[in-house]
Design a protein around this motif. Structure first.
Motif, mmCIF file in Angstrom:
data_model
loop_
_atom_site.group_PDB
_atom_site.id
_atom_site.type_symbol
_atom_site.label_atom_id
_atom_site.label_comp_id
_atom_site.label_asym_id
_atom_site.label_seq_id
_atom_site.Cartn_x
_atom_site.Cartn_y
_atom_site.Cartn_z
ATOM 1 N N ALA A 142 10.656 16.558 -7.172
ATOM 2 C CA ALA A 142 10.234 15.835 -5.974
ATOM 3 C C ALA A 142 9.343 14.648 -6.316
ATOM 4 C CB ALA A 142 9.498 16.788 -5.033
ATOM 5 N N PHE A 143 8.363 14.850 -7.194
ATOM 6 C CA PHE A 143 7.446 13.759 -7.517
ATOM 7 C C PHE A 143 8.137 12.651 -8.310
ATOM 8 C CE2 PHE A 143 4.025 17.039 -6.885
ATOM 9 C CZ PHE A 143 3.439 16.408 -5.805
ATOM 10 N N CYS A 195 8.968 -3.309 -5.592
ATOM 11 C CA CYS A 195 9.817 -4.426 -6.025
ATOM 12 C C CYS A 195 10.520 -5.110 -4.858
ATOM 13 C CB CYS A 195 10.843 -3.928 -7.038
ATOM 14 S SG CYS A 195 10.129 -3.428 -8.622
ATOM 15 N N GLY A 196 10.242 -4.639 -3.642
ATOM 16 C CA GLY A 196 10.805 -5.286 -2.464
ATOM 17 C C GLY A 196 12.024 -4.627 -1.878
ATOM 18 N N ALA A 197 12.374 -3.443 -2.358
ATOM 19 C CA ALA A 197 13.561 -2.776 -1.843
ATOM 20 C C ALA A 197 13.360 -2.324 -0.398
ATOM 21 C CB ALA A 197 13.903 -1.563 -2.712
ATOM 22 N N LEU A 198 14.440 -2.380 0.375
ATOM 23 C CA LEU A 198 14.461 -1.856 1.738
ATOM 24 C C LEU A 198 15.209 -0.536 1.712
ATOM 25 C CD1 LEU A 198 15.418 -5.107 3.734
ATOM 26 C CD2 LEU A 198 13.137 -4.257 3.163
ATOM 27 N N LEU A 199 14.616 0.496 2.292
ATOM 28 C CA LEU A 199 15.239 1.817 2.311
ATOM 29 C C LEU A 199 15.808 2.094 3.689
ATOM 30 C CD1 LEU A 199 12.530 3.898 0.377
ATOM 31 C CD2 LEU A 199 14.399 2.493 -0.535
ATOM 32 N N ARG A 214 0.834 -1.206 0.000
ATOM 33 C CA ARG A 214 0.000 0.000 0.000
ATOM 34 C C ARG A 214 0.864 1.249 0.000
ATOM 35 N NH1 ARG A 214 -3.491 1.589 5.202
ATOM 36 N NH2 ARG A 214 -1.384 2.083 5.914
ATOM 37 N N THR A 215 1.895 1.267 0.849
ATOM 38 C CA THR A 215 2.771 2.436 0.904
ATOM 39 C C THR A 215 3.493 2.632 -0.417
ATOM 40 O OG1 THR A 215 3.105 2.144 3.289
ATOM 41 C CG2 THR A 215 4.718 3.486 2.117
ATOM 42 N N GLY A 216 4.029 1.547 -0.975
ATOM 43 C CA GLY A 216 4.721 1.652 -2.261
ATOM 44 C C GLY A 216 3.797 2.126 -3.363
ATOM 45 N N MET A 217 2.556 1.606 -3.367
ATOM 46 C CA MET A 217 1.604 2.001 -4.407
ATOM 47 C C MET A 217 1.214 3.465 -4.273
ATOM 48 S SD MET A 217 0.079 0.941 -7.089
ATOM 49 C CE MET A 217 0.246 -0.845 -6.951
ATOM 50 N N VAL A 218 0.999 3.927 -3.038
ATOM 51 C CA VAL A 218 0.671 5.340 -2.827
ATOM 52 C C VAL A 218 1.815 6.223 -3.303
ATOM 53 C CG1 VAL A 218 0.292 7.114 -1.069
ATOM 54 C CG2 VAL A 218 -0.974 4.973 -0.951
ATOM 55 N N MET A 219 3.050 5.845 -2.976
ATOM 56 C CA MET A 219 4.208 6.626 -3.417
ATOM 57 C C MET A 219 4.291 6.663 -4.942
ATOM 58 S SD MET A 219 7.028 5.286 -0.645
ATOM 59 C CE MET A 219 8.413 6.129 -1.430
ATOM 60 N N LEU A 220 4.098 5.509 -5.580
ATOM 61 C CA LEU A 220 4.193 5.449 -7.038
ATOM 62 C C LEU A 220 3.090 6.275 -7.699
ATOM 63 C CD1 LEU A 220 5.482 4.264 -9.589
ATOM 64 C CD2 LEU A 220 3.980 2.281 -9.328
ATOM 65 N N LEU A 221 1.852 6.087 -7.258
ATOM 66 C CA LEU A 221 0.730 6.775 -7.897
ATOM 67 C C LEU A 221 0.751 8.280 -7.645
ATOM 68 C CD1 LEU A 221 -2.207 4.265 -7.312
ATOM 69 C CD2 LEU A 221 -0.879 4.648 -9.396
ATOM 70 N N THR A 222 0.991 8.695 -6.391
ATOM 71 C CA THR A 222 1.047 10.135 -6.113
ATOM 72 C C THR A 222 2.225 10.777 -6.834
ATOM 73 O OG1 THR A 222 2.278 9.737 -4.052
ATOM 74 C CG2 THR A 222 -0.113 9.957 -3.878
ATOM 75 N N GLY A 223 3.334 10.031 -6.937
ATOM 76 C CA GLY A 223 4.488 10.567 -7.663
ATOM 77 C C GLY A 223 4.179 10.776 -9.133
ATOM 78 N N ILE A 224 3.526 9.792 -9.751
ATOM 79 C CA ILE A 224 3.200 9.900 -11.177
ATOM 80 C C ILE A 224 2.173 11.004 -11.420
ATOM 81 C CG2 ILE A 224 2.072 8.723 -13.104
ATOM 82 C CD1 ILE A 224 3.337 6.123 -12.100
ATOM 83 N N ALA A 256 9.960 7.029 -8.229
ATOM 84 C CA ALA A 256 11.048 6.059 -8.372
ATOM 85 C C ALA A 256 11.218 5.227 -7.099
ATOM 86 C CB ALA A 256 12.349 6.783 -8.708
ATOM 87 N N LEU A 257 11.164 5.873 -5.948
ATOM 88 C CA LEU A 257 11.282 5.147 -4.686
ATOM 89 C C LEU A 257 10.067 4.253 -4.454
ATOM 90 C CD1 LEU A 257 12.775 7.949 -2.401
ATOM 91 C CD2 LEU A 257 13.936 5.893 -3.241
ATOM 92 N N GLY A 258 8.885 4.714 -4.856
ATOM 93 C CA GLY A 258 7.695 3.884 -4.737
ATOM 94 C C GLY A 258 7.809 2.623 -5.565
#
Length: 211
Positions: A92-93, A105-109, A25-35, A98-100
């Motif tokens: 910024a977006f 993809c399973g990356a740990l930040l 969910r967090t990754g998807m929110v980051m990806l979608l809001t970024g795009i 990119a981080l989303g």
């Protein structure tokens, strides 16, 4: 054949201890809001460039005396730091998207990167609310693309904070965390509702005259 010195077990463990994953969910929110935020910023950048070349140009987002972005882009508030505000959004977006994608993809930040994202999102949401105030009470206009940026910035900030609370990056009492988890959708809807109410009341005379 030697490939160089291997990392000491202690160093590897320390790095893993500071690496934090996130939910889909967090990754998807980051990806979608970024795009979405990047696309809105790009549209504003293109229209601003066209307006600079031709002051008589009418951006397609100029829909009415109230719903308009041309005058907002050319205002001092639209160039607060000496350059168009939308350039901040482009950078910024793109980084957030990119981080989303990496998180999905399973990356740990690193925890510091998560905290930096929190701080950046906080700065963004404060800036957005300043822009909302300026748009409503100084310029008297609503820029459609700007409203999209406001919406996704608030959502990004909210879900990054939720992730940091869930993962322990921002320590809070368990009781408070449980309350936030149970009510986070209601709180976010209420946040948007307050902004919508401000817009409605600010331009009520215009909306009512259209009816």
């Amino acid at each position: 054949m030697s490939h160089g010195p291997a990392l000491a077990p202690d160093a590897t463990s320390a790095r893993r201890a500071h690496a934090v994953g996130a939910s889909r969910r967090t990754g998807m929110v980051m990806l979608l809001t970024g795009i979405v935020g990047w696309l809105a910023s790009f549209a504003l950048t293109v229209d601003d460039w066209r307006l600079l070349r031709d002051p008589s140009y009418q951006p397609p987002c100029n829909l009415s005396p109230v719903v308009s972005c041309g005058s907002v882009m050319s205002s001092p508030e639209g160039h607060l730091f000496g350059f168009p505000n939308m350039l901040l959004g482009l950078g910024a977006f793109a980084a957030v998207a990119a981080l989303g994608a990496a998180v999905l993809c399973g990356a740990l930040l690193h925890r510091r990167l998560w905290l930096a994202l929190d701080a950046g999102a906080l700065a963004g949401v404060v800036f957005v609310h300043w822009l909302i105030g300026q748009s409503l009470y100084e310029l008297g206009k609503i820029c459609p693309y700007c409203a999209v940026v406001w919406t996704v910035t608030i959502a990004l900030f909210w879900f990054l904070v939720l992730h940091s609370l869930d993962s322990g990056l921002i320590p809070v009492p368990r009781g408070a965390l449980a309350v936030v988890r149970d009510t986070h959708w209601m709180l976010l809807v209420a946040w948007y509702g307050v902004i919508a109410l401000l817009v409605l009341t600010r331009f009520w005379s215009y909306w009512s005259s259209r009816g």
